[in-house]
Design an enzyme around this catalytic site. Structure first.
Site, PDB file in Angstrom:
ATOM      1  N   CYS A  21       0.866  -1.175   0.000  1.00  0.00           N
ATOM      2  CA  CYS A  21       0.000   0.000   0.000  1.00  0.00           C
ATOM      3  C   CYS A  21       0.908   1.232   0.000  1.00  0.00           C
ATOM      4  O   CYS A  21       2.132   1.124   0.133  1.00  0.00           O
ATOM      5  CB  CYS A  21      -0.900   0.003   1.232  1.00  0.00           C
ATOM      6  N   CYS A 105       2.495   5.863   8.826  1.00  0.00           N
ATOM      7  CA  CYS A 105       1.586   5.989   7.691  1.00  0.00           C
ATOM      8  C   CYS A 105       0.647   7.184   7.933  1.00  0.00           C
ATOM      9  O   CYS A 105       0.081   7.314   9.021  1.00  0.00           O
ATOM     10  CB  CYS A 105       0.768   4.713   7.523  1.00  0.00           C
ATOM     11  N   GLU A 135       0.180  -0.503  16.303  1.00  0.00           N
ATOM     12  CA  GLU A 135      -0.674   0.629  15.949  1.00  0.00           C
ATOM     13  C   GLU A 135      -1.626   0.974  17.088  1.00  0.00           C
ATOM     14  O   GLU A 135      -1.845   2.159  17.391  1.00  0.00           O
ATOM     15  CB  GLU A 135      -1.463   0.308  14.675  1.00  0.00           C
ATOM     16  N   THR A 173      -6.302   0.505  11.634  1.00  0.00           N
ATOM     17  CA  THR A 173      -6.521   0.657  10.191  1.00  0.00           C
ATOM     18  C   THR A 173      -6.495  -0.652   9.419  1.00  0.00           C
ATOM     19  O   THR A 173      -6.907  -0.691   8.260  1.00  0.00           O
ATOM     20  CB  THR A 173      -5.468   1.592   9.575  1.00  0.00           C
ATOM     21  N   CYS A 203      -7.972   1.353   6.512  1.00  0.00           N
ATOM     22  CA  CYS A 203      -7.177   1.776   5.359  1.00  0.00           C
ATOM     23  C   CYS A 203      -7.827   1.361   4.041  1.00  0.00           C
ATOM     24  O   CYS A 203      -8.356   0.255   3.920  1.00  0.00           O
ATOM     25  CB  CYS A 203      -5.789   1.159   5.504  1.00  0.00           C
ATOM     26  N   SER A 231       1.476  -9.803  10.590  1.00  0.00           N
ATOM     27  CA  SER A 231       0.829  -8.776   9.775  1.00  0.00           C
ATOM     28  C   SER A 231      -0.678  -8.894   9.935  1.00  0.00           C
ATOM     29  O   SER A 231      -1.302  -9.830   9.434  1.00  0.00           O
ATOM     30  CB  SER A 231       1.216  -8.940   8.300  1.00  0.00           C
ATOM     31  N   SER A 232      -1.270  -7.944  10.620  1.00  0.00           N
ATOM     32  CA  SER A 232      -2.701  -8.004  10.897  1.00  0.00           C
ATOM     33  C   SER A 232      -3.527  -8.074   9.621  1.00  0.00           C
ATOM     34  O   SER A 232      -4.439  -8.887   9.499  1.00  0.00           O
ATOM     35  CB  SER A 232      -3.119  -6.779  11.723  1.00  0.00           C
ATOM     36  N   ASN A 233      -3.209  -7.231   8.643  1.00  0.00           N
ATOM     37  CA  ASN A 233      -4.033  -7.223   7.435  1.00  0.00           C
ATOM     38  C   ASN A 233      -3.884  -8.508   6.636  1.00  0.00           C
ATOM     39  O   ASN A 233      -4.818  -8.945   5.973  1.00  0.00           O
ATOM     40  CB  ASN A 233      -3.727  -5.981   6.581  1.00  0.00           C
ATOM     41  N   SER A 276       1.967  -5.296   3.138  1.00  0.00           N
ATOM     42  CA  SER A 276       3.394  -5.067   3.401  1.00  0.00           C
ATOM     43  C   SER A 276       4.283  -6.066   2.661  1.00  0.00           C
ATOM     44  O   SER A 276       5.428  -6.292   3.044  1.00  0.00           O
ATOM     45  CB  SER A 276       3.659  -5.146   4.914  1.00  0.00           C
TER      46      SER A 276
END
Length: 334
Positions: A21, A105, A135, A173, A203, A231-233, A276
């Site tokens: 991103c 970010c 975060e 996010t 996000c 990595s959460s996302n 990421s």
């Protein structure tokens, strides 16, 4: 193991968008530019982004990742990761005579500013997110006396506020959009006057990647998400794939982590990557699948992305000279 014979029945659905991103791209380039401009080492507080390959690559170039500001030697340059930090970390850096580069970010910074604004207006802030995530720690640190963490719908029952007419929700996010809204709905049942943030906190890239996975999950027998376990996302993409109908979904850092048994009875494989993840890791997965007969690649396009962020302003300054001046100032004081 030998390669399977190509079959017209075997195909790959490749998500678009996927991978980096704008915030991650900015953060990674910031480390590379800092190393180029100021030389090694450049210290980074926490992983600059949550990806094993990216961290290892930057370490080879001279980045040193630390968990605490106190680990950074006096007079050095320290960069704050894309996930953001609490105000106390900026204070620690100043006390340690460190020159800083803030690679947070901009979308995370937006949430920080919202937290500060609502706290100044004396609202109770319900922060939807995962306990322990960098975060969440950073955002909570902006207004610790006003923020209560809500880690999913199951946390709602125990939430208490001072005034139900002055309560607002914010979010990490990188969450699942659907799970976040489920939590919001539960909070609104308990607090009917709950205020929403002025703009969506999740996000745009997280939402777009989840949307693509939802579309491919309806057709894919197996979904492979390239990303790291912290990595959460990326973790959310695995969950979204399963909820969308995929028979199985797995998270891998590298192609060699894929197990041959996952392909048993599979004709359609969905492939995506977290926000990421560099594209080279996806290409390696596609090559691994191609060698096993999955040569037909179809793009599943959910959205166009054109957002970019400018590099941190600190990269336009002479930080080495600034760090030396800070040390000289301290020496002069002694």
């Amino acid at each position: 193991m030998g390669c399977m014979t190509a079959s017209p029945g075997r195909r790959v659905l490749l998500a678009a968008p996927r991978g980096y991103c704008a915030g991650v791209d900015r953060a990674v380039i910031a480390v590379e530019k800092a190393l180029e401009q100021y030389g090694a080492p450049i210290y980074v507080r926490h992983e600059i982004v949550h990806n094993k390959y990216v961290v290892q690559t930057l370490e080879k170039k001279g980045a040193i990742f630390v968990e605490r500001t106190a680990e950074v030697p006096e007079g050095s340059i320290v960069m704050f990761s894309a996930h953001g930090v609490a105000p106390v970390v900026h204070d620690e850096a100043a006390e340690g005579k460190l020159a800083t580069i803030d690679a947070t970010c901009p979308l995370v910074t937006k949430v920080h500013k919202e937290a500060v604004r609502f706290a100044n207006e004396d609202f109770d802030i319900l922060l939807i997110g995962h306990e322990g995530h960098e975060e969440v720690i950073g955002t909570s640190g902006e207004a610790p006396d006003h923020i209560t963490l809500v880690d999913g719908p199951g946390d709602v029952a125990k939430v208490e506020v001072r005034d139900p007419s002055r309560v607002v929700w914010l979010s990490q996010t990188t969450l699942s959009v659907d799970e976040t809204m489920e939590t919001v709905d539960a909070l609104k049942e308990k607090f009917p006057q709950l205020i929403s943030p002025p703009s969506d906190d999740i996000c745009y890239a997280t939402q777009n990647r989840q949307l693509a996975v939802k579309q491919m999950g309806e057709e894919a027998d197996l979904v492979i998400v390239v990303g790291s376990k912290n990595s959460s996302n990326s973790v959310r993409l695995v969950e979204v794939a399963k909820l969308a109908g995929a028979r199985a979904a797995f998270l891998v850092d590298f192609a060699d982590e894929i197990e041959e048994a996952w392909l048993d009875g599979v004709t359609t494989v969905g492939v995506t990557s977290g926000a990421s993840v560099p594209e080279i890791l996806v290409e390696q997965v596609l090559e691994w699948l191609s060698q096993r007969g999955f040569e037909d690649v179809e793009i599943v396009k959910a959205a166009e992305e054109s957002i970019t962020f400018s590099l941190p302003k600190e990269l336009r300054r002479d930080l080495r000279a600034e760090a030396a001046a800070l040390v000289a100032e301290r020496t002069g004081e002694k």
